[in-house]
Design a protein around this motif. Sequence first.
Motif, mmCIF file in Angstrom:
data_model
loop_
_atom_site.group_PDB
_atom_site.id
_atom_site.type_symbol
_atom_site.label_atom_id
_atom_site.label_comp_id
_atom_site.label_asym_id
_atom_site.label_seq_id
_atom_site.Cartn_x
_atom_site.Cartn_y
_atom_site.Cartn_z
ATOM 1 N N UNK A 39 34.450 28.489 3.802
ATOM 2 C CA UNK A 39 33.967 27.712 2.657
ATOM 3 C C UNK A 39 35.078 27.531 1.629
ATOM 4 N N UNK A 40 35.347 26.291 1.239
ATOM 5 C CA UNK A 40 36.345 26.080 0.189
ATOM 6 C C UNK A 40 35.798 26.538 -1.167
ATOM 7 N N UNK A 41 36.684 27.117 -1.951
ATOM 8 C CA UNK A 41 36.305 27.576 -3.302
ATOM 9 C C UNK A 41 37.509 27.379 -4.222
ATOM 10 N N UNK A 42 37.218 27.127 -5.495
ATOM 11 C CA UNK A 42 38.337 27.243 -6.431
ATOM 12 C C UNK A 42 38.444 28.699 -6.848
ATOM 13 N N UNK A 43 39.632 29.090 -7.259
ATOM 14 C CA UNK A 43 39.904 30.518 -7.460
ATOM 15 C C UNK A 43 41.014 30.680 -8.482
ATOM 16 N N UNK A 44 41.212 31.916 -8.882
ATOM 17 C CA UNK A 44 42.350 32.236 -9.736
ATOM 18 C C UNK A 44 42.889 33.589 -9.286
ATOM 19 N N UNK A 45 44.173 33.800 -9.499
ATOM 20 C CA UNK A 45 44.767 35.109 -9.213
ATOM 21 C C UNK A 45 44.640 35.991 -10.447
ATOM 22 N N UNK B 77 40.345 16.534 -5.032
ATOM 23 C CA UNK B 77 41.133 15.992 -6.138
ATOM 24 C C UNK B 77 40.975 16.949 -7.316
ATOM 25 N N UNK B 78 42.004 17.761 -7.595
ATOM 26 C CA UNK B 78 41.873 18.753 -8.664
ATOM 27 C C UNK B 78 41.660 18.125 -10.041
ATOM 28 N N UNK B 79 42.180 16.912 -10.250
ATOM 29 C CA UNK B 79 41.993 16.257 -11.555
ATOM 30 C C UNK B 79 40.527 15.921 -11.784
ATOM 31 N N UNK B 80 39.956 15.211 -10.829
ATOM 32 C CA UNK B 80 38.569 14.784 -10.980
ATOM 33 C C UNK B 80 37.557 15.832 -10.549
ATOM 34 N N UNK B 81 38.074 16.908 -9.952
ATOM 35 C CA UNK B 81 37.186 17.956 -9.427
ATOM 36 C C UNK B 81 36.147 17.380 -8.474
ATOM 37 N N UNK B 82 36.649 16.518 -7.601
ATOM 38 C CA UNK B 82 35.805 15.930 -6.578
ATOM 39 C C UNK B 82 36.408 16.269 -5.217
ATOM 40 N N UNK B 83 35.623 16.033 -4.182
ATOM 41 C CA UNK B 83 36.162 16.245 -2.850
ATOM 42 C C UNK B 83 35.068 16.479 -1.839
ATOM 43 N N UNK B 84 35.495 16.745 -0.633
ATOM 44 C CA UNK B 84 34.557 16.962 0.460
ATOM 45 C C UNK B 84 35.124 18.039 1.385
ATOM 46 N N UNK B 85 34.227 18.645 2.128
ATOM 47 C CA UNK B 85 34.648 19.541 3.214
ATOM 48 C C UNK B 85 33.670 19.397 4.363
ATOM 49 N N UNK B 86 34.194 19.512 5.546
ATOM 50 C CA UNK B 86 33.384 19.453 6.766
ATOM 51 C C UNK B 86 33.733 20.663 7.619
ATOM 52 N N UNK B 87 32.718 21.333 8.126
ATOM 53 C CA UNK B 87 32.925 22.481 9.003
ATOM 54 C C UNK B 87 32.193 22.265 10.317
ATOM 55 N N UNK B 127 27.834 22.538 15.989
ATOM 56 C CA UNK B 127 27.200 22.503 14.656
ATOM 57 C C UNK B 127 28.171 21.805 13.724
ATOM 58 N N UNK B 128 27.697 20.824 13.014
ATOM 59 C CA UNK B 128 28.541 20.085 12.082
ATOM 60 C C UNK B 128 27.850 20.074 10.728
ATOM 61 N N UNK B 129 28.570 20.469 9.691
ATOM 62 C CA UNK B 129 27.982 20.415 8.356
ATOM 63 C C UNK B 129 29.058 20.004 7.373
ATOM 64 N N UNK B 130 28.637 19.356 6.307
ATOM 65 C CA UNK B 130 29.609 18.912 5.320
ATOM 66 C C UNK B 130 28.976 18.804 3.952
ATOM 67 N N UNK B 131 29.829 18.924 2.945
ATOM 68 C CA UNK B 131 29.381 18.852 1.558
ATOM 69 C C UNK B 131 30.344 17.985 0.771
ATOM 70 N N UNK B 132 29.786 17.327 -0.223
ATOM 71 C CA UNK B 132 30.608 16.551 -1.136
ATOM 72 C C UNK B 132 30.360 17.042 -2.549
ATOM 73 N N UNK B 133 31.445 17.187 -3.302
ATOM 74 C CA UNK B 133 31.318 17.549 -4.708
ATOM 75 C C UNK B 133 31.785 16.350 -5.515
ATOM 76 N N UNK B 134 30.909 15.868 -6.374
ATOM 77 C CA UNK B 134 31.142 14.564 -6.988
ATOM 78 C C UNK B 134 31.631 14.672 -8.429
ATOM 79 N N UNK B 135 31.842 15.907 -8.909
ATOM 80 C CA UNK B 135 32.392 16.080 -10.254
ATOM 81 C C UNK B 135 31.333 15.924 -11.319
ATOM 82 N N UNK B 136 31.766 16.122 -12.524
ATOM 83 C CA UNK B 136 30.847 15.991 -13.668
ATOM 84 C C UNK B 136 29.842 17.094 -13.697
#
Lengths: 136, 136
Positions: A39-45, B77-87, B127-136
């Motif tokens: 699972x992706x997570x944001x983190x800090x050291x 995208x660390x600026x917008x705090x958006x992104x996706x992951x698929x496992x 098994x395929x799963x994915x999540x999107x984080x849309x920011x805000x």
Amino acid sequence: MKLDSAGLRVLSHEECMNLLATAPIGRIVFTDRALPAVQPVNFVLDGTDIVIRTTVGSKLAAATRRAIVAFEADAFDPEGRTGWSVTVVGHARAVDDPAEAERLAGLPLTPWAPGSRDHYIVIAAEQVSGREITGG
Amino acid sequence: MKLDSAGLRVLSHEECMNLLATAPIGRIVFTDRALPAVQPVNFVLDGTDIVIRTTVGSKLAAATRRAIVAFEADAFDPEGRTGWSVTVVGHARAVDDPAEAERLAGLPLTPWAPGSRDHYIVIAAEQVSGREITGG
């Protein structure tokens, strides 16, 4: 320059920790119902500890309590086919001490996901390894 | 819009496979000497199978032979705090059939790492799963 069996440059412990400090996102690797999970997570050291925030009832909180986990961060440039990855393996623990939680709350760690996330997980960097791929 | 318990948007199977197809790098998650292990690899999709190349004697080849593994790709995208992951979770298998290896050699999959890598590992996307984080 030390190369591994795959021909990648082996990063020193100091290089690994410096690169980890630059990464906004890492991936925590654990076992969920006997299956590999990631699972992706944001983190800090916090020194050499990896600190992440989650919700107390989350799957991540349950699966990592007193478990040995891996944590990976990387950055790659697909054009140049260069990049690095660092992997930490160590014990994860839930922070149950209110004084420690209060101290961790002062770290620059804001959850990306919505909702209240005041449960801290700390991963001790007991094994640290990293590789660099330099292209060409 | 379906949200998970963490408030992230749940991606459909089709969205997951489409996003996987855009990712140059993924991370294979396996067990190495009873410890969680994770290694970035470049890969290509063959239908819904994940195909990676390695060397026949590699740790990865040994650890994934007839194992259930996870495979993760993401983009954030660390600026917008958006992104996706698929496992993906599924059985990994070494390709031992020369005819299949020859067919896979025709896929657009060039190893980034130096050296000869003519050993193929195929992960079935069971098994395929994915999540999107849309920011805000």
